[in-house]
Design a protein around this motif. Structure first.
Motif, PDB file in Angstrom:
ATOM      1  N   LEU A  97       0.945  -1.172   0.072  1.00 32.28           N
ATOM      2  CA  LEU A  97      -0.035   0.231   0.023  1.00 32.28           C
ATOM      3  C   LEU A  97       0.827   1.326   0.077  1.00 32.28           C
ATOM      4  CD1 LEU A  97      -3.070   0.683   0.155  1.00 32.28           C
ATOM      5  CD2 LEU A  97      -2.841   0.810   2.662  1.00 32.28           C
ATOM      6  N   THR A  98       1.904   1.120   0.634  1.00 33.86           N
ATOM      7  CA  THR A  98       2.911   2.157   0.639  1.00 33.86           C
ATOM      8  C   THR A  98       3.503   2.496  -0.449  1.00 33.86           C
ATOM      9  OG1 THR A  98       3.515   1.883   3.059  1.00 33.86           O
ATOM     10  CG2 THR A  98       4.969   3.428   1.758  1.00 33.86           C
ATOM     11  N   ALA A 150       0.651   9.360  -7.689  1.00 33.48           N
ATOM     12  CA  ALA A 150      -0.568  10.031  -7.580  1.00 33.48           C
ATOM     13  C   ALA A 150      -1.789   9.206  -8.263  1.00 33.48           C
ATOM     14  CB  ALA A 150      -0.526  11.281  -8.325  1.00 33.48           C
ATOM     15  N   PRO A 151      -2.881   9.409  -7.547  1.00 38.40           N
ATOM     16  CA  PRO A 151      -4.118   8.593  -8.073  1.00 38.40           C
ATOM     17  C   PRO A 151      -4.556   9.370  -9.147  1.00 38.40           C
ATOM     18  CG  PRO A 151      -4.760   9.901  -6.129  1.00 38.40           C
ATOM     19  CD  PRO A 151      -3.351   9.881  -6.256  1.00 38.40           C
ATOM     20  N   ARG A 193      -8.098   3.472  -2.414  1.00 40.71           N
ATOM     21  CA  ARG A 193      -6.799   3.346  -1.711  1.00 40.71           C
ATOM     22  C   ARG A 193      -7.105   3.628  -0.148  1.00 40.71           C
ATOM     23  NH1 ARG A 193      -1.902   6.534  -5.132  1.00 40.71           N
ATOM     24  NH2 ARG A 193      -2.064   5.188  -7.012  1.00 40.71           N
ATOM     25  N   LEU A 194      -7.831   4.706   0.164  1.00 35.15           N
ATOM     26  CA  LEU A 194      -8.103   4.919   1.345  1.00 35.15           C
ATOM     27  C   LEU A 194      -8.843   3.960   2.056  1.00 35.15           C
ATOM     28  CD1 LEU A 194      -9.089   8.754   0.941  1.00 35.15           C
ATOM     29  CD2 LEU A 194      -7.352   7.798   2.197  1.00 35.15           C
ATOM     30  N   GLU A 195      -9.850   3.172   1.479  1.00 34.51           N
ATOM     31  CA  GLU A 195     -10.502   2.185   2.062  1.00 34.51           C
ATOM     32  C   GLU A 195      -9.492   0.880   2.287  1.00 34.51           C
ATOM     33  OE1 GLU A 195     -14.801   2.354  -0.539  1.00 34.51           O
ATOM     34  OE2 GLU A 195     -13.256   1.266  -1.322  1.00 34.51           O
ATOM     35  N   ALA A 253      -6.304  -1.974   6.616  1.00 39.08           N
ATOM     36  CA  ALA A 253      -5.033  -2.148   7.126  1.00 39.08           C
ATOM     37  C   ALA A 253      -4.730  -1.692   8.302  1.00 39.08           C
ATOM     38  CB  ALA A 253      -4.016  -2.214   6.160  1.00 39.08           C
ATOM     39  N   GLN A 254      -5.104  -0.264   8.670  1.00 40.43           N
ATOM     40  CA  GLN A 254      -4.991   0.225   9.808  1.00 40.43           C
ATOM     41  C   GLN A 254      -6.295   0.985  10.287  1.00 40.43           C
ATOM     42  OE1 GLN A 254      -2.012   2.850   7.777  1.00 40.43           O
ATOM     43  NE2 GLN A 254      -0.546   2.440   9.667  1.00 40.43           N
TER      44      GLN A 254
END
Length: 400
Positions: free
Chosen positions: A121-122, A128-129, A138-140, A145-146
């Motif tokens: 993910l990192t 850039a999206p 990506r945010l989901e 994950a966190q």
């Protein structure tokens, strides 16, 4: 991920070396032991031969002793450089099995408990999206994950709002308040999401959220904007003007939402001038207050400021809270100017000019656009809040 797995492979090779090198050393040690055993056998055979010769009368006792000493010295010379024998061995099979089992177990445990998903993910976030949908995806995954990352929850909620997914945004902001606490900004975002998820129907729960947010931060912008929208939709135009004026002071010059906000204030004032709308639900003041003040910049400061520097003109209580009661925001380029501060410019509905018998007029130049601090200031003397005579204010002193 390729770099990550290459590095992991190198570390596994290092780990294998710690297991396989002892095995190889063990084989060499075994060879040394076999050689030592052969030397001992040869020594014993030589001694037996000498004893047989002594019994046959070929050698006397002195010759037997010399022959035995010579055989002993030869044995000592052959064995003095040999490595010491090991007291215990794991066997040949166990280290080899462990050499392959340990890395396999390490990989399995890492895939189960490790952070390979976060590494991937990192690396994905490094680029850039290409769309709001990609950013949301990506945010989901980041939140999955966190789950205790309040910042990730906040930005995911904002992304949902941008996609008009208010119900999803409300759910995420609710989680954020649990993780990070009931911060005013989060409460404002949660109230806004619930308002739009409820088809713009105001509820006591939404009111409670905005009240809590403004109690923590009287200038919380989302709550002020939302309360203004709700008041305008309910035809409480004076309330809408009050809330939006408080919000307008917080927005920096050039903010994209300022024009829309000013337009909303003007429309609400037009409705009021036409006699439309409902009565304000805010606490009414015993009498309206209106102060007229002309603001100028001292000649000595004209070459020390820029035309686009922000100027705040406000009135605050002569004794009491330091929060401005009413305020206007302009730029240096608009000076000199005459403005009117009234109850409609109140920063908070229950803290209007008319609620305080004596106030002080002030004007501040703030390059950073912060109403509470700046570079230059002008202060007036305390005066009654119902003063009708025009006042004059000169910005002429360093703001300390």
């Amino acid at each position: 991920m390729t770099d990550f797995w290459l590095a992991s492979g190198l570390l596994l090779l290092v780990a294998l070396s710690f297991l396989l090198i002892p095995v190889l050393r063990g084989r060499r040690a075994q060879q040394e032991e076999d050689r030592t055993a052969l030397n001992v056998a040869l020594y014993q055979e030589r001694v037996a031969e000498l004893q047989a010769q002594e019994a046959a009368g070929v050698l006397n006792g002195e010759q037997l002793a010399r022959g035995r000493d010579e055989a002993a010295r030869e044995l000592l010379d052959d064995t003095e450089n040999a490595e010491p024998t090991r007291s215990a061995r794991l066997g040949k099979a166990l280290p080899i099995v462990a050499a392959f089992l340990v890395p396999a177990m390490a990989v399995g445990l890492y895939l189960h408990f490790g952070a390979s998903d976060k590494v991937a993910l990192t690396q994905e976030f490094a680029s850039a999206p290409q769309s709001i949908e990609e950013m949301t995806s990506r945010l989901e995954r980041s939140v999955e994950a966190q789950p205790d990352n309040a910042e990730g929850l906040y930005f995911l909620g904002r992304a949902y709002m941008a996609q008009e997914r208010a119900a999803d945004a409300a759910r995420v902001f609710e989680r954020a308040t649990v993780v990070a606490g009931r911060a005013p900004e989060l409460l404002g975002q949660l109230a806004q999401a619930r308002y739009f998820a409820n088809n713009k129907q105001w509820t006591p729960q939404i009111q409670a959220l905005t009240d809590e947010a403004l109690k923590g931060d009287p200038n919380e912008v989302t709550s002020l904007g939302l309360l203004g929208i709700a008041a305008f939709e309910d035809e409480r135009y004076q309330d809408a003007v009050d809330y939006w004026n408080r919000l307008l002071v917080q927005l920096p010059e050039g903010d994209s939402s300022r024009n829309a906000l000013v337009g909303g204030i003007e429309r609400a004032k037009e409705k009021l001038a036409a006699g439309e709308g409902k009565a304000s639900t805010a606490a009414t003041a015993p009498s309206g207050a209106k102060l007229t003040v002309k603001v100028e910049l001292a000649d000595a400061l004209k070459d020390k400021v820029k035309p686009d520097d922000v100027v705040f003109i406000f009135a605050r209580a002569a004794s009491g809270p330091s929060l401005p009661l009413a305020a206007k925001r302009i730029t240096v380029a608009q000076l000199p100017i005459e403005v009117v501060l009234s109850d409609s410019d109140a920063m908070m509905p229950n803290m209007k000019l008319s609620n305080f018998p004596e106030v002080q007029l002030m004007a501040r130049v703030s390059r950073a656009g912060q109403p509470g601090k700046g570079e230059w200031i002008g202060r007036g003397s305390p005066l009654a809040s119902n003063t009708e005579a025009p006042q004059h204010l000169i910005i002429d002193s360093p703001d300390q």
